[in-house]
Design an enzyme around this catalytic site. Structure first.
Site, PDB file in Angstrom:
ATOM      1  N   SER A  90      32.106  41.722  40.340  1.00 43.22           N
ATOM      2  CA  SER A  90      33.021  41.997  41.305  1.00 43.22           C
ATOM      3  C   SER A  90      32.343  42.817  42.420  1.00 43.22           C
ATOM      4  O   SER A  90      31.498  43.290  41.795  1.00 43.22           O
ATOM      5  CB  SER A  90      34.257  42.629  40.759  1.00 43.22           C
ATOM      6  OG  SER A  90      34.993  42.943  41.881  1.00 43.22           O
ATOM      7  N   HIS A 104      34.397  41.187  50.077  1.00 36.89           N
ATOM      8  CA  HIS A 104      34.933  41.445  48.801  1.00 36.89           C
ATOM      9  C   HIS A 104      34.529  39.849  48.017  1.00 36.89           C
ATOM     10  O   HIS A 104      34.696  39.114  48.863  1.00 36.89           O
ATOM     11  CB  HIS A 104      36.370  41.818  48.636  1.00 36.89           C
ATOM     12  CG  HIS A 104      36.940  41.339  47.442  1.00 36.89           C
ATOM     13  ND1 HIS A 104      37.705  40.370  47.006  1.00 36.89           N
ATOM     14  CD2 HIS A 104      36.686  42.078  46.096  1.00 36.89           C
ATOM     15  CE1 HIS A 104      38.081  40.155  45.963  1.00 36.89           C
ATOM     16  NE2 HIS A 104      37.342  41.337  45.270  1.00 36.89           N
ATOM     17  N   ASN A 106      34.899  38.018  44.043  1.00 34.80           N
ATOM     18  CA  ASN A 106      35.044  38.113  42.557  1.00 34.80           C
ATOM     19  C   ASN A 106      35.048  36.985  41.973  1.00 34.80           C
ATOM     20  O   ASN A 106      35.603  35.875  42.752  1.00 34.80           O
ATOM     21  CB  ASN A 106      36.211  39.015  42.357  1.00 34.80           C
ATOM     22  CG  ASN A 106      36.679  38.885  40.946  1.00 34.80           C
ATOM     23  OD1 ASN A 106      37.211  38.024  40.381  1.00 34.80           O
ATOM     24  ND2 ASN A 106      36.232  40.045  40.160  1.00 34.80           N
ATOM     25  N   VAL A 107      34.187  36.662  40.615  1.00 38.72           N
ATOM     26  CA  VAL A 107      34.427  35.444  39.942  1.00 38.72           C
ATOM     27  C   VAL A 107      34.389  35.749  38.645  1.00 38.72           C
ATOM     28  O   VAL A 107      33.774  36.923  38.225  1.00 38.72           O
ATOM     29  CB  VAL A 107      33.224  34.473  40.093  1.00 38.72           C
ATOM     30  CG1 VAL A 107      33.263  33.864  41.365  1.00 38.72           C
ATOM     31  CG2 VAL A 107      31.802  35.410  40.146  1.00 38.72           C
ATOM     32  N   ARG A 108      35.286  35.144  37.529  1.00 39.75           N
ATOM     33  CA  ARG A 108      35.836  35.708  36.412  1.00 39.75           C
ATOM     34  C   ARG A 108      35.970  34.574  35.540  1.00 39.75           C
ATOM     35  O   ARG A 108      36.469  33.336  36.034  1.00 39.75           O
ATOM     36  CB  ARG A 108      36.965  36.708  36.566  1.00 39.75           C
ATOM     37  CG  ARG A 108      38.064  36.141  37.297  1.00 39.75           C
ATOM     38  CD  ARG A 108      39.086  37.050  37.481  1.00 39.75           C
ATOM     39  NE  ARG A 108      40.379  36.631  38.271  1.00 39.75           N
ATOM     40  CZ  ARG A 108      40.363  36.589  39.747  1.00 39.75           C
ATOM     41  NH1 ARG A 108      39.390  36.869  40.264  1.00 39.75           N
ATOM     42  NH2 ARG A 108      41.376  35.840  39.981  1.00 39.75           N
ATOM     43  N   ARG A 258      36.866  50.767  32.525  1.00 43.09           N
ATOM     44  CA  ARG A 258      36.317  51.909  32.859  1.00 43.09           C
ATOM     45  C   ARG A 258      36.578  52.106  34.139  1.00 43.09           C
ATOM     46  O   ARG A 258      36.104  51.390  35.169  1.00 43.09           O
ATOM     47  CB  ARG A 258      34.427  51.688  32.728  1.00 43.09           C
ATOM     48  CG  ARG A 258      33.769  52.879  32.873  1.00 43.09           C
ATOM     49  CD  ARG A 258      32.253  52.448  32.736  1.00 43.09           C
ATOM     50  NE  ARG A 258      31.516  53.485  32.864  1.00 43.09           N
ATOM     51  CZ  ARG A 258      30.871  53.631  34.176  1.00 43.09           C
ATOM     52  NH1 ARG A 258      30.838  53.052  35.079  1.00 43.09           N
ATOM     53  NH2 ARG A 258      30.094  54.743  34.148  1.00 43.09           N
TER      54      ARG A 258
END
Length: 299
Positions: A90, A104, A106-108, A258
């Site tokens: 991210s 921005h 993000n890859v998940r 976190r």
């Protein structure tokens, strides 16, 4: 599957950081961390106070948990209470220059359920852009590159995931789009692992070609304090979305992630003003009327 995805994600993080270091001239500070209960860790990389990037973060994380949080099960109630594993990259880039947009990506990859419980896996991600001043050529380039990322996977993919992005990055309490959109996808597994993984890689690999030419074009544009003030005001909208609506932020906080890494996306300086409406006909007003609207940018 896990090793293939993890290796790719770490490589993607390395490549993006190297490119941004070349542009900015300053290094990312890396914070390699392990979750306090031993359920995963990651590599948080942050560049602060750079020549081009006021604050940028490129994070890799790989976390495990006993129970999927609500942010991940709203649309998959059958997975509530299942153990999970999630990994991803991210990033958020906040440039100094008001004419350079925030971006921005993000890859998940998710796996839900125990190995003996027929686990369910899926990919998700995308990229989007939030300008503070509108340039049609920049937005067209951004969307053309998003189209290119999807082209090999079917004619319907770009329009479907563009619409999903337009529908997702909205501040409903203000009736505003967060930015000019891009791509957003989730729950992708119907094509099988190999093709789904290839698509996720295509999205990750197209971020730099989408964003870098815009950043390089705008980073040295002269600007006034009034334009800087507008940038800080509009960053407030970015914060509002991330803290109230963003599923990734909510998932991280609900899963005991976190906090420092989760909130890395926050800009370093931001402003809110009461009834701060731009002057009609100004460049600031045109951002709202001509750019933060849903339209087909590459028609």
């Amino acid at each position: 599957m896990r090793d293939q995805v993890s290796d790719y994600l770490k490589s993607l993080q390395d490549r993006i950081c190297k490119t941004l270091i070349d542009v900015d001239g300053n290094e990312f500070a890396e914070d390699a961390w392990q979750h306090e209960n031993g359920s995963g860790g990651g590599r948080t990389r942050v560049l602060s106070g750079g020549a081009v990037i006021e604050k940028g973060g490129v994070n890799f994380s790989h976390v495990l948990g006993d129970t999927l949080p609500p942010a991940a099960t709203n649309k998959r109630p059958e997975l509530a209470g299942k153990p999970f594993e999630a990994m991803g990259v991210s990033l958020v880039i906040h440039p100094n220059n008001p004419f350079a947009p925030t971006s921005h990506m993000n890859v998940r990859f998710f796996v839900a359920g125990a190995e003996t419980d027929n686990p369910v896996w899926w990919f998700g991600g995308g990229f989007d852009m939030t300008p503070y001043y509108g340039f049609a050529e920049d937005v067209k380039h951004w969307h053309q590159t998003a189209y290119n990322a999807c082209a090999a996977f079917g004619d319907d993919v770009y329009p479907r995931y563009k619409k999903w992005c337009d529908d997702y990055f909205v501040l409903p309490h203000r009736s505003e789009q967060r930015g000019v959109g891009g791509l957003f996808f989730d729950d992708l597994n119907e094509h099988g692992f190999e093709k789904s993984f290839e698509f996720m890689q295509s999205i990750g690999d197209h971020f730099i070609p989408a964003y870098l030419p815009i950043l390089e074009k705008r980073k040295d544009t002269e600007y006034t304090q009034a334009q800087r003030d507008w940038q800080l005001l509009r960053r407030g909208r970015y914060v509002e979305f991330n803290l109230v609506f963003d599923r990734g932020t909510l998932f991280g906080l609900q899963s005991g992630g976190r906090t420092e890494s989760i909130l890395m996306s926050m800009p370093p300086k931001v402003a809110w003003e009461y009834q701060a409406n731009p002057k009609p006909g100004s460049d600031e007003a045109r951002l709202l009327t001509d750019y933060l609207v849903v339209k087909d940018w590459i028609a």
